[in-house]
Design a protein around this motif. Sequence first.
Motif, PDB file in Angstrom:
ATOM      1  N   UNK A 117     -42.107  -5.305  29.464  1.00 35.81           N
ATOM      2  CA  UNK A 117     -43.567  -5.367  29.536  1.00 35.81           C
ATOM      3  C   UNK A 117     -44.212  -3.989  29.385  1.00 35.81           C
ATOM      4  N   UNK A 118     -43.397  -2.956  29.222  1.00 34.54           N
ATOM      5  CA  UNK A 118     -43.891  -1.581  29.146  1.00 34.54           C
ATOM      6  C   UNK A 118     -43.909  -1.076  27.709  1.00 34.54           C
ATOM      7  N   UNK A 119     -44.706  -0.043  27.497  1.00 39.98           N
ATOM      8  CA  UNK A 119     -44.724   0.644  26.209  1.00 39.98           C
ATOM      9  C   UNK A 119     -44.272   2.073  26.424  1.00 39.98           C
ATOM     10  N   UNK A 120     -43.500   2.584  25.465  1.00 38.10           N
ATOM     11  CA  UNK A 120     -43.029   3.963  25.517  1.00 38.10           C
ATOM     12  C   UNK A 120     -43.372   4.639  24.207  1.00 38.10           C
ATOM     13  N   UNK A 121     -44.022   5.813  24.302  1.00 38.69           N
ATOM     14  CA  UNK A 121     -44.273   6.639  23.121  1.00 38.69           C
ATOM     15  C   UNK A 121     -43.431   7.903  23.273  1.00 38.69           C
ATOM     16  N   UNK A 122     -42.536   8.128  22.332  1.00 38.55           N
ATOM     17  CA  UNK A 122     -41.710   9.331  22.363  1.00 38.55           C
ATOM     18  C   UNK A 122     -42.574  10.500  21.917  1.00 38.55           C
ATOM     19  N   UNK A 123     -42.756  11.457  22.824  1.00 38.86           N
ATOM     20  CA  UNK A 123     -43.614  12.605  22.538  1.00 38.86           C
ATOM     21  C   UNK A 123     -42.838  13.782  21.949  1.00 38.86           C
ATOM     22  N   UNK A 124     -41.631  14.028  22.462  1.00 36.20           N
ATOM     23  CA  UNK A 124     -40.867  15.159  21.939  1.00 36.20           C
ATOM     24  C   UNK A 124     -39.402  15.059  22.328  1.00 36.20           C
ATOM     25  N   UNK A 125     -38.592  15.696  21.514  1.00 29.45           N
ATOM     26  CA  UNK A 125     -37.172  15.853  21.803  1.00 29.45           C
ATOM     27  C   UNK A 125     -37.041  17.144  22.600  1.00 29.45           C
ATOM     28  N   UNK A 126     -36.525  17.052  23.812  1.00 28.07           N
ATOM     29  CA  UNK A 126     -36.370  18.223  24.674  1.00 28.07           C
ATOM     30  C   UNK A 126     -35.016  18.878  24.438  1.00 28.07           C
ATOM     31  N   UNK A 127     -33.964  18.065  24.354  1.00 23.72           N
ATOM     32  CA  UNK A 127     -32.617  18.614  24.223  1.00 23.72           C
ATOM     33  C   UNK A 127     -31.720  17.626  23.488  1.00 23.72           C
ATOM     34  N   UNK A 128     -30.884  18.149  22.616  1.00 22.26           N
ATOM     35  CA  UNK A 128     -29.777  17.392  22.031  1.00 22.26           C
ATOM     36  C   UNK A 128     -28.570  18.319  22.027  1.00 22.26           C
ATOM     37  N   UNK A 129     -27.777  18.202  23.069  1.00 24.87           N
ATOM     38  CA  UNK A 129     -26.590  19.048  23.182  1.00 24.87           C
ATOM     39  C   UNK A 129     -25.314  18.217  23.024  1.00 24.87           C
ATOM     40  N   UNK A 130     -25.445  17.045  22.373  1.00 30.37           N
ATOM     41  CA  UNK A 130     -24.270  16.203  22.162  1.00 30.37           C
ATOM     42  C   UNK A 130     -23.223  16.940  21.340  1.00 30.37           C
ATOM     43  N   UNK A 131     -21.985  16.631  21.617  1.00 29.32           N
ATOM     44  CA  UNK A 131     -20.880  17.197  20.853  1.00 29.32           C
ATOM     45  C   UNK A 131     -20.957  16.660  19.423  1.00 29.32           C
ATOM     46  N   UNK A 132     -20.909  17.521  18.421  1.00 21.83           N
ATOM     47  CA  UNK A 132     -20.910  17.027  17.037  1.00 21.83           C
ATOM     48  C   UNK A 132     -19.710  16.107  16.789  1.00 21.83           C
ATOM     49  N   UNK A 133     -19.909  15.111  15.950  1.00 19.25           N
ATOM     50  CA  UNK A 133     -18.861  14.129  15.667  1.00 19.25           C
ATOM     51  C   UNK A 133     -17.635  14.776  15.033  1.00 19.25           C
ATOM     52  N   UNK A 134     -17.812  15.880  14.326  1.00 14.72           N
ATOM     53  CA  UNK A 134     -16.704  16.539  13.638  1.00 14.72           C
ATOM     54  C   UNK A 134     -16.228  17.783  14.391  1.00 14.72           C
ATOM     55  N   UNK A 135     -16.321  17.753  15.720  1.00 13.98           N
ATOM     56  CA  UNK A 135     -15.893  18.890  16.541  1.00 13.98           C
ATOM     57  C   UNK A 135     -15.196  18.382  17.799  1.00 13.98           C
ATOM     58  N   UNK A 136     -14.477  19.261  18.451  1.00  9.11           N
ATOM     59  CA  UNK A 136     -13.872  18.957  19.749  1.00  9.11           C
ATOM     60  C   UNK A 136     -14.647  19.718  20.798  1.00  9.11           C
ATOM     61  N   UNK A 137     -15.022  19.033  21.852  1.00 12.14           N
ATOM     62  CA  UNK A 137     -15.847  19.641  22.890  1.00 12.14           C
ATOM     63  C   UNK A 137     -15.276  19.327  24.264  1.00 12.14           C
ATOM     64  N   UNK A 138     -15.564  20.195  25.194  1.00 12.41           N
ATOM     65  CA  UNK A 138     -15.172  19.987  26.584  1.00 12.41           C
ATOM     66  C   UNK A 138     -16.191  19.079  27.264  1.00 12.41           C
TER      67      UNK A 138
END
Length: 120
Positions: A40-61
């Motif tokens: 029943x709610x609406x969400x408007x995405x205002x901004x991307x604050x952080x994307x620190x996901x491990x890249x798909x083609x990398x190994x991460x801790x």
Amino acid sequence: MTKAFLALVPAVALAACATTTKPERTDGNAMVGQTTLVGADKIRVDSLIEDSRCPMNARCVWAGRVIVEATLQRGGTFETRRFTLGEPTDGIMLDTVEPGRLAGKKLKPSDYLFHFSVAR
């Protein structure tokens, strides 16, 4: 004629500043600047604050995270909230973010598609 032309200059200048909004969605998906219906709610995405996901083609801790700032419209109120991928906030979950990251490739905020759902 000169007076008529001068009268049009401000109107043309203001029209050039007009912003276009992205159409509202009802499927839980939204891009930055777009609104979607989640339950029943609406969400408007205002901004991307952080994307620190491990890249798909990398190994991460650490797997990393995604945080977006969004305006939540619930009933007649509007509140700014931060949503973190996989963590419920006010009964709503940011559950997927596309595309995945790749090492060496910079994504722009306009490249992202976020999906929200009712948290269970």
